[in-house]
Structure formats: C-alpha cells, structure tokens
Scaffold this active site. Sequence first.
Site, short mmCIF file in Angstrom:
data_model
loop_
_atom_site.label_atom_id
_atom_site.label_comp_id
_atom_site.label_asym_id
_atom_site.label_seq_id
_atom_site.Cartn_x
_atom_site.Cartn_y
_atom_site.Cartn_z
N SER A 11 0.84 -1.20 -0.06
CA SER A 11 0.15 -0.09 -0.01
C SER A 11 1.02 1.21 0.04
N TRP A 33 -10.43 8.04 4.96
CA TRP A 33 -9.88 6.78 4.61
C TRP A 33 -8.48 6.88 3.67
N ASN A 90 -5.78 3.64 -12.56
CA ASN A 90 -5.61 2.53 -13.15
C ASN A 90 -4.28 1.83 -12.91
N GLY A 146 -6.05 -25.22 10.89
CA GLY A 146 -6.67 -25.40 12.06
C GLY A 146 -6.68 -24.12 12.96
N GLU A 204 -9.42 1.22 -3.85
CA GLU A 204 -9.00 1.20 -5.16
C GLU A 204 -10.25 0.56 -6.12
P1 TGC Z 1 -17.65 8.18 -15.51
O1 TGC Z 1 -18.95 9.04 -16.06
O2 TGC Z 1 -17.75 7.00 -16.05
O3 TGC Z 1 -16.38 8.83 -15.99
C1 TGC Z 1 -15.72 10.05 -15.50
C2 TGC Z 1 -14.65 10.46 -16.42
O4 TGC Z 1 -13.54 9.42 -16.27
C3 TGC Z 1 -13.14 8.60 -17.19
N1 TGC Z 1 -12.88 7.23 -16.74
C4 TGC Z 1 -11.68 6.96 -16.70
N2 TGC Z 1 -10.53 7.38 -17.42
C5 TGC Z 1 -9.40 6.77 -17.24
N3 TGC Z 1 -9.34 5.66 -16.67
C6 TGC Z 1 -10.40 4.62 -16.05
N4 TGC Z 1 -10.37 3.75 -15.42
C7 TGC Z 1 -11.75 5.51 -16.24
N5 TGC Z 1 -12.90 5.61 -15.87
C8 TGC Z 1 -13.60 6.56 -16.09
C9 TGC Z 1 -14.49 8.73 -18.18
O5 TGC Z 1 -14.13 8.41 -19.40
C10 TGC Z 1 -14.82 10.05 -17.96
O6 TGC Z 1 -13.96 11.09 -18.63
P2 TGC Z 1 -14.70 12.18 -19.25
O7 TGC Z 1 -13.53 12.74 -20.14
O8 TGC Z 1 -15.66 11.93 -20.48
O9 TGC Z 1 -15.07 13.39 -18.20
O10 TGC Z 1 -17.61 8.42 -13.97
P3 TGC Z 1 -18.82 7.85 -12.94
O11 TGC Z 1 -19.12 9.32 -12.15
O12 TGC Z 1 -19.95 7.35 -13.54
O13 TGC Z 1 -17.95 7.10 -11.87
C11 TGC Z 1 -17.37 5.80 -12.12
C12 TGC Z 1 -16.06 5.39 -11.61
C13 TGC Z 1 -14.97 5.24 -12.62
C14 TGC Z 1 -15.70 6.70 -10.60
C15 TGC Z 1 -16.40 4.34 -10.61
O14 TGC Z 1 -16.55 3.37 -11.50
C16 TGC Z 1 -15.20 4.16 -10.00
O15 TGC Z 1 -14.02 3.60 -10.15
N6 TGC Z 1 -15.39 4.01 -8.22
C17 TGC Z 1 -14.43 3.72 -7.48
C18 TGC Z 1 -13.81 4.73 -7.01
C19 TGC Z 1 -12.33 4.35 -6.32
O16 TGC Z 1 -11.66 3.21 -6.95
N7 TGC Z 1 -11.82 5.28 -5.31
C20 TGC Z 1 -10.45 4.91 -5.01
C21 TGC Z 1 -9.81 5.83 -4.04
S1 TGC Z 1 -8.23 5.97 -3.74
C22 TGC Z 1 -7.76 4.42 -3.06
O17 TGC Z 1 -8.57 3.75 -2.91
C23 TGC Z 1 -6.51 4.22 -2.67
S2 TGC Z 1 -6.28 3.06 -1.54
C24 TGC Z 1 -4.46 3.11 -1.73
C25 TGC Z 1 -3.89 1.91 -0.84
O18 TGC Z 1 -3.27 1.86 0.35
O19 TGC Z 1 -3.39 0.97 -1.82
P1 FAD Z 2 -19.27 2.86 -0.51
O1 FAD Z 2 -18.90 3.64 -1.87
O2 FAD Z 2 -20.12 3.47 0.45
O3 FAD Z 2 -19.89 1.40 -0.96
C1 FAD Z 2 -20.50 0.63 0.05
C2 FAD Z 2 -21.08 -0.54 -0.64
O4 FAD Z 2 -21.95 -0.33 -1.68
C3 FAD Z 2 -20.02 -1.43 -1.33
O5 FAD Z 2 -20.30 -2.75 -1.24
C4 FAD Z 2 -19.88 -0.98 -2.87
O6 FAD Z 2 -19.56 -1.97 -3.72
C5 FAD Z 2 -21.46 -0.64 -2.74
N1 FAD Z 2 -21.98 0.08 -3.95
C6 FAD Z 2 -21.56 1.48 -4.18
N2 FAD Z 2 -22.09 1.83 -5.15
C7 FAD Z 2 -22.65 0.84 -6.07
C8 FAD Z 2 -23.50 0.73 -7.23
N3 FAD Z 2 -23.63 1.89 -8.11
N4 FAD Z 2 -23.77 -0.14 -7.45
C9 FAD Z 2 -23.84 -1.50 -6.61
N5 FAD Z 2 -23.16 -1.39 -5.58
C10 FAD Z 2 -22.66 -0.30 -5.02
N6 FAD Z 2 -9.28 6.42 -0.59
C11 FAD Z 2 -8.36 7.18 -1.01
O7 FAD Z 2 -8.81 8.36 -1.73
N7 FAD Z 2 -7.13 7.41 -0.78
C12 FAD Z 2 -6.47 6.34 -0.22
O8 FAD Z 2 -5.35 6.34 0.21
C13 FAD Z 2 -7.33 5.50 0.33
N8 FAD Z 2 -6.89 4.43 1.13
C14 FAD Z 2 -7.67 3.53 1.88
C15 FAD Z 2 -7.33 2.75 2.72
C16 FAD Z 2 -8.20 1.82 3.60
C17 FAD Z 2 -7.32 0.92 4.51
C18 FAD Z 2 -9.44 1.90 3.20
C19 FAD Z 2 -10.32 0.83 3.76
C20 FAD Z 2 -10.07 2.58 2.16
C21 FAD Z 2 -9.13 3.68 1.40
N9 FAD Z 2 -9.62 4.52 0.64
C22 FAD Z 2 -8.83 5.41 0.09
C23 FAD Z 2 -10.99 4.56 0.46
C24 FAD Z 2 -11.68 3.73 -0.65
O9 FAD Z 2 -11.25 3.89 -1.75
C25 FAD Z 2 -13.02 3.34 -0.46
O10 FAD Z 2 -13.27 2.78 0.53
C26 FAD Z 2 -13.78 2.77 -1.57
O11 FAD Z 2 -13.67 3.45 -2.75
C27 FAD Z 2 -15.22 2.56 -1.29
O12 FAD Z 2 -15.88 3.72 -0.72
P2 FAD Z 2 -16.88 3.59 0.43
O13 FAD Z 2 -16.02 2.77 1.34
O14 FAD Z 2 -17.37 4.85 0.94
O15 FAD Z 2 -17.99 2.50 0.17
#
Ligand code: TGC
Ligand code: FAD
Length: 392
Positions: A98, A169, A248, A347, A371
Amino acid sequence: MATSQYNHPDYFCVDDLLSDEHKLIRSSVREWVNRRVIPIIDEACHKHEFPSHLVKELGEIGAFGPYIPKKYGGGGLDHISYGLIMQELERGDSALRSAASVQSSLVMYPIYKFGTEEQKLKYLPALARGEMIGAFGLTEPDYGSDPGGMKTKFEDKGDHYLLNGAKMWITNATNADIVIVWAKDENGLIRGLIVEKGMHGFTAPETLNKWSLRASITGELVFDNVKVPEENIFPNITGLKGPIMCLNSARYGIAWGVIGAACDCYDTALRYSLERKQFNKPIAGFQLTQKKLAEMITEITKAQLLAWRLGTLRYDDKATPAQISMAKRNNVEIALKIARDSRQILGAMGITGDFPIMRHMMNLESVITYEGTHDIHLLITGHDITGENAFK
Ligand code: TGC
Ligand code: FAD
C-alpha cells in the site's frame, strides 16, 4: 514454521516469461522482505504501527516510482518489474505494498503525468528516495465509490487557491509530507492540487481501531481555508479522469501484489499440511485438504498469467481500464479465498500470529474494498461488455 522458508509457487513456469532483469529485481526485493519485513511485521500489526523506519529502505530498493523515468529519480523500469516489486512487498504485508502503491501510482504518477517541470523536479526525486512521503485524497465521507460527487472545493484568489473540505480513509495521511488532493473549482470542475504538510488550516487525524491493514496508516485530511500556492495546481488535467488514471496504475499494482499474499498463504498451508498429522497421516493426504490446495494453486496460476499478460499489454500501452478492473477484482478475490482456505488447513494454529495467514486475510478485506470495491469492478466489466451503465 518461519515465512522465510518461502518457496514461490510457479506451476506453469511463468518464470520463463520473465527476463533475467525481472528475476533479479524480484529476488532482491524478496531477500529484503525476508530480512527486513518478516521479522517485524507481526509486532507492527499488533501495535497498529506503520514501520516508518523502512521507508528510506523502500526508496533504496527501488519500490517508489519504479516506472518513473530515471531523470526524475525513478527506476525507469517496465510495468512487469513494478508488478513483481508489488508482489514481493505484499507477500510481506499489504501495508508495505500500500505504501509503495500510493507513493508510486497515486503521488509520483500524477506529478509526472500532469505536473509542471518545476513540480516534477521539486518532488519526484525526494519521493523516489523515500525522503518525502505522499498521500492521495479522493474519497470523502459521503463519496466513496462515487467520487465525482465530491464536495471538497477551492476558490481562485489570484496568487493562491483557498481549499476547503475533507477526505477520509486516506493511506499515509498522518505521515505524508505532501498530499495530492482532488477538489472542485468554482465551476465544479475536478482539479488536482499539491498540499504540503504544515500549510495553515490542514490537519490529518489518524483513523484508529482498524482490524485490517494494521501496519498501514489511515486517516482523514481536513482543509479549513488552506491557502495553496498557485504553482501547486496540476495544469495538465481536469475532470474525474485525472484521479482515475492514477487508479488504473495502482489497481494494476494490486493485481500483482495480492498474488504475493496468496502465494504466502498457499506455501504456508502446503508445508503445514505435509507436517501436521491426524489419524496417523499427514493432513495433506486427505482428499479434502488436497481439494483446497489444488484449487489454490490453480487460482494462483491463473492470477499469475492474468497479471503477466496485463503487464505486457501495459508495456505496449494497450491495457484498457476494464482489463485492469478485471485483474484487480479477480486476483483480490482469489487471494482472499486462498487466505481463508489456508487458515482452515492450519486449524487452530491458523488464527495465531505464528503464521502470516490471518494477517493477510484481514489485510485483504481492505484490499477488496479500496481502489474500487469488488462490485464496482464487476460493474465496470459489465459496462464494458454490454455498453450498458448499471452504476446509476
Ligand atoms: P464516468 O462518467 O464513468 O467517468 C468520468 C470520467 O472519467 C473517465 N474514466 C476513466 N479514465 C481513465 N481510466 C479509467 N479507469 C476511467 N474510468 C472513467 C471517463 O471516461 C470520464 O471521462 P470524461 O473525459 O468523459 O469526463 O464516472 P462515474 O461518475 O460514473 O464514476 C465511475 C467511477 C469510474 C468513478 C467508478 O466506476 C469508480 O471507479 N469508483 C471507484 C472509486 C475508487 O476506486 N476510489 C479509489 C480511491 S483511492 C484508494 O482507494 C487508494 S487505496 C491506496 C492503497 O492503500 O493502496
Ligand atoms: P461505498 O461507496 O459507500 O460502498 C458501500 C457498498 O456499496 C460497497 O459494497 C459498494 O460496492 C456498494 N456500491 C456502491 N455503489 C454501488 C453501485 N452503483 N452499485 C452497486 N453497489 C454499489 N481513498 C483515497 O482516496 N485514498 C486513499 O489513500 C485510500 N486509502 C484507503 C485505505 C483503506 C484501508 C481503506 C479501507 C480505504 C481507502 N480509501 C482511500 C477509500 C476507498 O477507496 C473506499 O473505501 C472505496 O472506494 C469504497 O468507498 P466506501 O468505503 O465509501 O464505500
């Protein structure tokens, strides 16, 4: 049974697909993990402490920004090398992977991809050396899977931006020297800003009492009228695609990383099953144990091939976001199942800290959520193959 007895499973000779340089990189990180991580990680988890003393060493072994060009202090390596480094780190603990994922893909990558030359020269070499730690602020209390709804915003005040809002988070939150913050401008357009530790109005309280990723720091980022200098904005990106492009890269690293956790669990369970006797024979001799082990090695092999192929696609710049989602989702799921099945093979011993399995299992419960959750990645695949958006 110490984890340093680790015997890396390679049932389909995937090693033959790697170059000598790949193998060298992998063996040096593996050796470092055996020497520096395995002996301390169980205690770090018990204490709920990130092993900060390893940060500089992570820089020295090339875990920060392996694919960033050497000109900016990175390793100048390919994406398979990056994947292999993530795999070895996560065999040690997901917390180490991470830290390296965030630093490489969520902090160095956006600076390199979207930043000015001044920003690159100011931050990238120090981040690569581990002299500076970064964090990535996208998720908010009310916007996790749907980050496009974010409320964090900034106003243009001429020579600076005034930033307000909160992120939640966030990995590395409390020890980060810089944070990449994604926020909306006055027109609701998402932009990326570099916020530095010590800027007035910026605080980062830690999120305590986690049962997962206990050796990783997680926290909030709070911005109360923070003055961000105008030179700290990324000029070359607007919209949600900016942060998602970073994801990505990080998701790709996770698809490789979790194979390390899965292999560690499998290897531990295999060795234990050959040593542990019940009913006068090793438990490895029972069909039900063999079913678990055979299914584990099958899934590990599939995950290895998926990760390797994704690496070659990325090398040719052909990997699609949906392919990355599939690999992240599949590989985390199989790693978690392998951790659960391995724990059963041990176990009662499986619940102790004498073995790494329970720790990996608890860590993977975060990895399957961050992610992009398991279900979000399924919806990305569903959208890609049908053209129908089932998110909204
Ligand atoms: P949507 O309308 O689908 O897309 C908005 C704009 O984004 C573009 N796009 C992408 N571009 C590059 N790569 C991708 N994978 C892309 N996915 C979408 C899309 O083309 C569009 O561009 P434009 O120019 O047309 O505006 O967006 P939406 O509002 O419907 O949302 C969908 C989305 C993609 C946000 C959702 O599918 C998603 O991925 N949600 C998950 C959020 C997430 O992953 N959060 C992570 C936070 S960081 C984290 O967790 C770090 S943990 C770190 C660690 O400790 O390892
Ligand atoms: P929610 O979005 O509230 O989702 C709750 C449940 O609803 C999930 O099961 C989800 O799959 C479901 N759900 C949501 N929308 C839909 C849908 N449209 N259809 C069906 N099901 C759906 N974020 C950062 O920005 N930076 C970081 O460095 C980072 N580090 C993290 C470290 C840890 C240890 C953890 C636990 C999280 C971290 N995150 C970070 C946040 C992480 O990316 C979010 O927790 C994750 O994206 C999910 O968001 P949420 O927890 O708010 O869940």
